[in-house]
Design an enzyme around this catalytic site. Structure first.
Site, short mmCIF file in Angstrom:
data_model
loop_
_atom_site.label_atom_id
_atom_site.label_comp_id
_atom_site.label_asym_id
_atom_site.label_seq_id
_atom_site.Cartn_x
_atom_site.Cartn_y
_atom_site.Cartn_z
N HIS A 1 -6.34 -3.99 -0.07
CA HIS A 1 -5.34 -3.55 -1.05
C HIS A 1 -4.24 -4.58 -1.11
CE1 HIS A 1 -1.20 -1.77 -1.22
NE2 HIS A 1 -1.65 -1.37 -2.39
N ARG B 1 5.47 -5.70 -6.97
CA ARG B 1 6.10 -4.97 -8.05
C ARG B 1 7.60 -5.30 -8.12
NH1 ARG B 1 4.61 -2.05 -3.75
NH2 ARG B 1 6.22 -0.96 -2.58
N HIS C 1 -4.03 -11.79 8.92
CA HIS C 1 -2.63 -11.74 9.37
C HIS C 1 -1.97 -13.11 9.33
CE1 HIS C 1 -1.81 -7.57 10.62
NE2 HIS C 1 -3.13 -7.50 10.75
N GLY D 1 2.05 7.87 -15.73
CA GLY D 1 1.14 6.73 -15.91
C GLY D 1 -0.27 7.19 -16.23
#
Length: 298
Positions: free
Chosen positions: A104, A108, A143, A257
């Site tokens: 994922h 934003r 990572h 949305g």
């Protein structure tokens, strides 16, 4: 602040990621453009039942409204009731091969507006990895890429954002991490707009180098129905987190949305078993003992 520069970056990032993933998969993402009656819309790029990806979605959205949803002002109650302009790119990829992890990524930008007051802006985002069968090489690589994306801005950011990710992507009702983590940040507005925007861009730009090498290492490993069954069981945890705890899902639904685009993150094949536990010493048990724990992977 320059909202249009953010918009242009995000749409370009979506296009670049989709192009790179199509090269890995050999299939094509279809485009689904949508409009929101209250203001704004987006472009969802989706691939299903393809060569590598059982389902993958890379979505861009920009929505406006007259009242900030509760999920967006939960940590900043003083902004409740303001208008908003929210835009971002969000992706979730569910490969078919159980040895390939789900991933994922989301970045934003929010702007809260009020007549007679200066706009209040902030950035958020991050990425996290959810393996079904863990490989230390993959976790370390992911990572390291996350660290490299934020460390140039401040050496303190990576440990701070790693812990934030570990704490956020945690199923409280299961007392269990969703995966091996990554980085996560929200309400970020430090050192001015240009600095904050540059850091968000660095995270977005790091995604392909963080994930694609893992995908290419694992995509052709052989598997049996046993591994597929465990993958479907563990995918159930992904569904539980997204529908119970995820602020992005809540914001999308609360802001009116597009439901199909909000729920594109859900895997296509999932199952639940009552009271199931892995056999001690099995590869499935190793996921719990060695990977679903907070660790310093680098």
């Amino acid at each position: 602040m320059d909202s249009q520069a953010v918009h242009a970056y995000l749409t370009g990032l979506q296009a670049g990621i989709v192009s790179a993933l199509e090269a890995v998969d050999g299939g094509q993402f279809r485009a689904d453009e949508w409009k929101r009656p209250e203001g704004g819309g987006g472009l969802t790029r989706i691939i299903e039942d393809s060569h590598v990806f059982e389902r993958g979605g890379v979505g861009f959205s920009r929505v406006q409204g007259t009242k900030l949803p509760a999920s967006a002002s939960a940590s900043r109650p003083e902004l409740a009731g303001r208008g908003f302009d929210a835009m971002g790119v969000s992706l979730v990829l569910h490969p078919r091969n159980p040895y390939c992890p789900t991933v994922h990524m989301n970045i934003r930008c929010f702007v809260a507006t009020k007549e007679g007051a200066a706009p209040v802006w902030w950035f958020g985002g991050g990425m996290d990895l959810t393996p079904y069968y863990g490989f230390e090489q993959d976790a370390r690589h992911f990572h390291a890429a996350c660290k490299a994306s934020v460390e140039p801005f401040d050496p303190a950011y990576h440990p701070r954002f790693k812990k934030w990710c570990d704490d956020y992507f945690y199923l409280k009702h299961r007392q269990e991490p969703r995966g091996v983590g990554g980085i996560f940040f929200d309400d970020f507005a430090e050192r001015g707009f240009d600095f904050s925007f540059a850091m968000m861009k660095s995270v977005g730009d790091a995604f392909l180098s963080a994930y694609v090498p893992i995908l290419e290492r694992r995509r052709d490993l052989g598997y049996t129905e046993r591994e597929r069954t465990f993958q479907a069981y563990r995918r159930g945890r992904y569904v539980e987190f997204n529908l119970v705890w995820d602020r992005g899902t809540l914001f999308g639904l609360q802001s009116g949305g597009r439901t199909e685009s909000i729920l594109m993150s859900l895997p296509p094949v999932v199952n639940w078993k009552y009271g199931w536990a892995p056999e001690p010493g099995s590869p499935e048990a190793k996921l719990y003992s060695d990977f679903l724990v907070a660790r310093d992977w680098i």
